[in-house]
Write an enzyme that holds these catalytic residues in place. Structure first.
Site, mmCIF file in Angstrom:
data_model
loop_
_atom_site.group_PDB
_atom_site.id
_atom_site.type_symbol
_atom_site.label_atom_id
_atom_site.label_comp_id
_atom_site.label_asym_id
_atom_site.label_seq_id
_atom_site.Cartn_x
_atom_site.Cartn_y
_atom_site.Cartn_z
ATOM 1 N N ASP A 277 -39.709 69.887 -65.222
ATOM 2 C CA ASP A 277 -40.777 69.086 -65.951
ATOM 3 C C ASP A 277 -41.367 70.054 -66.976
ATOM 4 O OD1 ASP A 277 -40.848 66.639 -65.173
ATOM 5 O OD2 ASP A 277 -42.133 67.112 -63.281
ATOM 6 N N ASP B 111 -46.309 60.537 -63.612
ATOM 7 C CA ASP B 111 -45.414 60.522 -62.425
ATOM 8 C C ASP B 111 -45.799 59.109 -61.566
ATOM 9 O OD1 ASP B 111 -43.779 62.273 -63.292
ATOM 10 O OD2 ASP B 111 -44.840 63.761 -62.350
ATOM 11 N N ASP C 287 -44.762 67.796 -61.810
ATOM 12 C CA ASP C 287 -44.710 68.469 -60.593
ATOM 13 C C ASP C 287 -43.599 69.325 -60.567
ATOM 14 O OD1 ASP C 287 -43.012 66.628 -59.984
ATOM 15 O OD2 ASP C 287 -44.310 65.917 -58.625
#
Length: 1028
Positions: free
Chosen positions: A763, A455, A759
């Site tokens: 996901d 990310d 997070d």
């Protein structure tokens, strides 16, 4: 007679009911207190009857009790009493009993009974007039913990050690040897041989049991840390994070998507709350929670959508989750892929050892019964019928124990121990390096990772966001605009859009003049602080001026959130939207300028705004837009959603989130190690490109057409095209969690070992699909953490690079130990087999072989499995899934050392007496001493598989130096002072010097051998080719 006691039934129940979580001694004290207290009360009440002085008149006639006779009022309104019992609260939520809830006055009635202020929570903040409120609640209703199942004790591991078949055979041999020895030589001299084997066996078991016990404790500690979830609560009007274990009955808890419900409770307020109760009920469908029909929240369930505030009603063992968790023990017996491979290797080596031991047994028995063996005096040990039965049994027991001991040495049971040690050691050290391992196999798998999909926000960047640009209409405004520069109506609408459309909150202490405290996600905090500090927004005033009708919570698909409100002043309904600038811009048909005029947003104007958004994105800013519209009143408000079309654009803000220091170097280290780093982000393509270039994921001169893609484009590619492009993509912008999952699947199909960071709740599929799922410890939801293998505690990409280094270190340490152990195995088996076949005896006794086993299995594992990672580990490409554990380089190293040891020791076996002019007993001691010292010096060689300088960094590993020192000291004791125990003879200085010189030669030998080039193709594959 009037009522004798004035009290409340609920309060009596509070006094008489001991809390369930009291220990046995405390429960007894509670019962004693209640008994004494009730006895005194009754005694006080009947005192007038029992005492003559007060029960007779002057004429000694019994006095009648007056209707208004004295009575005792028990004051049960103690500090820790509440007007509702724990039993009622427990049954209320467990049974989802709406009728009982209504009887208690609804959720507000329960809050009142628990003395909880719904807005400000319980008292527990700084400077409170009642700082002990939390402690009282814990005393009255218990703590949010549950009794842990008994942990595995030390003696469990001792018993496991005794279950080893080879150990049991050795113990039988030791018992027989002890019995025959005492019968033949008497107890004073006869116990030595059998007793020595017993002591050696117990020593081996003790050391391995202590080691396993310590690792078990280590895993338990890590389990405690992983279960310690941080929960968002309101105490004394202030939002704060507390441990899940510190939650008390009456607490007001904030819940958002991905959170675990920390205790049983009731829904206070919120929007679109849906809960996944599959962990409790097994039902996969999400359950809607609201204040009307179903306000009940169960501990252990997960928030699937929406957000809410809940009132805690039961904690710990008073919840179903707490009772269930109290009976579940953590399974630490998970076998990692590397352990499974090592078990196969151990089994294969064990079979070879068993075959050699059987041959030795047969040869030695044949030689014994054919009269080819002699005793210490040169007489034949077996002489037909004239040999005593005791002598025959003694001879056979010695032969069997020698053969069994060869099996003990040959079976490398130290391999599983080495894996456990290195995994436990690396897990402990990784915690210090901000990575918590949830799944053991991830430690070693990470060493094979070829791609990391990361990310952006919080991982590559600091997640410390700040509004640095503000655009209104087509103009770029000052960050803190003057009142005269922006029309008051536009400013008011922006403030409403910030204050009412947020999951964050603002807190300012009334007792002190401290600065404001902002809570929520980093983006929410950045916008709130800008609005409060720069626009002088009054959050409390704005929230009280309107009623929220409906909320569209932010999700990763829409990338925006909306709110429908009714203004109390004029009863008009307004819709506010906030989110990713280009997403909001698509819904707008008009825009406000700074003067408050509303203008049409045609295609030309949209291009202007798109350029403003691109300009902010190119400066690495996250661009957020605000939009608004007035909504006409409708008759049916039941199904009304927040209006999404025909919006008026209010303004744009650019939020800066700087790159983490050191992240560029971490990315470069990964790339140098042959690991591709891909950035998958929800930000727009221009922001993503700017950040990726800043972090080193994209080179400034790199062709962006292949390296950068948007999630929607990637999603719409054909399967073949996706597979073709997946490896070349470096940046994916405006991606959804589904796009991340698609990328992982494509890379795995191409043969990559993929690590993924995540997070959010959405996901979870990608984290589970990846070979290594890395969740974020700060921003990560509980759902994401539970789906991951490793939790990155500081959300930092540099920690991901550290995990990669540790993964390679684990694999490297295991290979070092395999090389060391196989050298000992090959040498010991060869020496004993050749000596047994040719001379009819083994040069190393059972006790001596057990000592060697202890050195190489336990102490060797400790020394080599605890080497720390070095940067040179990142200079090599990743280890493939199918690459053999024993590489060509390892075969070269171990065969060279084993052949050297076999040559030297067989020379000593057959020519040692002549060379040194010593007796057979001293020669056997020379062989034993040289063999052990060869292993000690070869341990240094095993530290580096390829590098010629084996001493590099040795001063940093104090444990290695300590173990080498302990081994040498114990060896001196064995040879010089434990003659009868170890069956050794004392050596002089010359003999010791000869042993050391022979052993030291292994160092230059190891150095020379490393000049021999080895083919990359595994040696065993050539054998397979020849077979074909």
């Amino acid at each position: 007679m009037t009522t004798a006691f004035v009290t409340d039934l609920e309060k009596i129940q509070t006094l008489l009911s001991a809390p369930k979580n009291l220990s046995k001694p405390n429960t007894k004290w509670h019962s004693a207190f209640v008994t004494i207290y009730c006895y005194r009360t009754l005694l006080s009440h009947f005192k007038s009857i029992l005492l003559p002085s007060s029960t007779t008149t002057e004429n000694n006639k019994p006095k009648m009790l007056s209707p208004s006779s004295s009575y005792t009022v028990i004051d049960l309104n103690t500090d820790h009493s509440f007007t509702v019992s724990q039993t009622t609260l427990t049954n209320l939520v467990k049974g989802k009993n709406v009728e009982t809830l209504q009887t208690l006055g609804g959720v507000h009635g329960v809050a009142s009974a628990l003395r909880t202020d719904i807005q400000n929570g319980v008292k527990g903040g700084d400077g409170d007039d009642d700082p002990d409120d939390v402690l009282r609640r814990r005393d009255a209703f218990g703590s949010n913990t549950y009794p842990k199942p008994p942990t595995t004790g030390f003696f469990h591991f001792v018993i496991e050690g005794f279950k080893d078949p080879t150990i049991l055979i050795l113990l039988v041999c030791a018992a027989l040897s002890l019995g025959f020895g005492i019968k033949e030589k008497g107890i004073k001299e006869g116990w030595y041989e059998g007793g020595s084997i017993f002591v050696a066996v117990f020593l081996v078991i003790a050391v391995s049991s202590i080691s396993n016990f310590r690792q078990s404790r280590q895993f338990d500690k890590l389990s405690q840390v992983s279960n310690n979830i941080q929960v968002d609560v309101v105490r004394s009007g202030r939002r704060k994070n507390v441990s899940i274990y510190d939650i008390v009955v009456g607490d007001v808890v904030w819940l958002k998507i991905g959170d675990q419900v920390p205790a049983d409770g009731l829904f206070l307020e919120g929007h679109s709350l849906q809960v996944d109760e599959s962990s409790m009920t097994g039902e996969s469908d999400h359950v809607e929670i609201n204040g009307d029909k179903n306000p009940f929240l169960l501990s252990g369930t997960k928030v699937a959508d929406g957000f809410a505030k809940m009132l805690v009603t039961s904690v710990g063992t008073n919840t179903t989750w707490g009772q269930m968790m109290g009976t579940i023990s953590r399974d630490n017996n998970e076998e990692t892929p590397l352990q499974e491979r090592l078990n196969k290797l151990t089994s294969a080596i064990g079979k070879v050892g068993l075959a050699v031991a059987f041959l030795v047994l047969v040869v030695m028995l044949v030689r014994y019964f054919t009269g080819n063996t002699t005793d210490e005096n040169g007489n034949e040990e077996f002489n037909g019928s004239s040999t005593k039965f005791n002598d025959i049994m003694n001879g056979v027991v010695d032969i069997v124990s020698a053969a069994v001991t060869i099996v003990v040495v040959a079976i490398p049971e130290g391999l599983p121990l080495a894996v456990t040690l290195t995994l436990a050691y690396s897990m402990k050290k990784m915690m210090a390096d901000m990575a918590m391992v949830r799944k053991l196999s991830a430690c070693e798998t990470m060493g094979s990772a070829t791609t990391i999909c990361t990310d952006k926000t919080g991982t590559l960047t600091l997640n410390q966001m700040k509004v640095t640009k503000f655009s209104l209409g087509e103009e770029l405004m000052e960050q803190k605009p003057h009142a005269s520069s922006v029309h008051s109506d536009v400013l008011q609408l922006i403030k409403e859009g910030v204050a009412l459309n947020t999951t964050g909150s603002v807190y300012k202490s009334k007792s002190t003049n401290l600065e404001y405290e902002f809570s929520g996600s980093p983006t929410e905090k950045a916008i709130l602080s800008w609005a409060v500090l720069d626009l002088n927004m009054n959050m409390e005033e704005l929230t009280q001026s309107s009623t929220i009708l409906h909320v569209e919570a932010f999700n990763s698909k829409k990338k925006m959130s909306g709110v429908l409100i009714r203004k109390k002043a004029n009863n008009k309904i307004h819709a506010h939207w906030k989110g990713a600038a280009e997403m909001v811009l698509r819904l707008c048909s008009k825009y406000h300028d700074a003067s408050g005029n509303i203008k049409t947003l045609d295609n030309d104007k949209k291009l202007v705004f798109e350029q403003i958004i691109k300009g902010m994105a190119a400066s690495s800013l996250r661009c957020i837009a605000f939009a608004h519209t007035e909504v006409a009143e409708e008759g049916d408000r039941g199904n009304q959603k927040v209006k999404e079309e025909g919006l008026t654009l209010l303004g744009l803000v650019g939020i800066k989130d700087p790159c983490r220091p050191g992240v560029k170097k971490a990315v470069q280290d990964c790339q140098n190690a042959g690991v591709s780093v891909k950035m998958i982000t929800g930000d727009n393509v221009f922001t993503a490109k700017a950040i990726a270039t800043e972090c080193g994921i994209l080179r400034p001169d790199q062709d962006a057409t292949e390296a950068v893609i948007e999630g929607e484009v990637f999603r719409n590619l054909s399967d073949e095209e996706r597979l073709k492009r997946a490896e070349k993509i470096c940046v994916m912008a405006r991606s959804s969690p589904f796009d991340k999952l698609l990328m992982v699947q494509c890379l795995k199909q191409k043969g990559h070992v993929v690590a993924v960071t995540g997070d959010g709740t959405n996901d979870a599929p990608a984290l589970k699909e990846a070979d290594i799922g890395l969740s974020m410890g700060i921003q990560g939801t509980e759902v994401a953490k539970e789906s991951s293998d490793i939790v990155i505690l500081d959300d930092n990409f540099a920690s991901v690079a550290t995990v990669l280094k540790w993964g390679r270190c684990v694999y490297n340490n295991i290979q070092k130990f395999i090389q060391f152990q196989l050298t000992v195995n090959v040498a010991a088996l060869a020496i004993n087999f050749v000596a047994a076949v040719s001379a009819g005896e083994v040069p190393l006794t059972a006790v001596q072989l057990l000592w060697v086993n202890l050195i190489m299995d336990t102490l060797g594992a400790l020394a080599l499995a605890t080497e720390k990672p070095t940067m040179e580990l990142l200079d090599k490409p990743p280890v493939g899934r199918t690459e053999p554990l024993i590489t060509n380089i390892m075969w070269r190293n171990l065969l060279a050392q084993a052949l050297y040891q076999i040559t030297i020791l067989l020379t000593l076996q057959f020519k040692g007496e002549a060379i040194f002019g010593v007796s057979p007993e001293v020669n056997d001691t020379l062989i034993f001493n040289t063999f052990v010292l060869c292993q000690v010096f070869n341990e240094f060689n095993a530290r580096k598989l390829e590098k010629k300088n084996v001493f590099q960094g040795i001063h940093k590993n104090k444990l290695f130096i300590g173990i080498i020192g302990i081994t040498i000291v114990l060896q001196v004791l064995m040879v010089e002072f434990l003659k009868k125990f170890a069956d050794t003879e004392r050596l002089n200085w010359v003999q010791w010097g000869a042993c050391v010189i022979i052993a030291v030669i292994s160092w230059p030998l190891g150095w020379v051998v490393k000049f021999i080039p080895m083919p990359e193709r595994p040696l065993l594959s050539f054998l397979n080719m020849k077979k074909q």
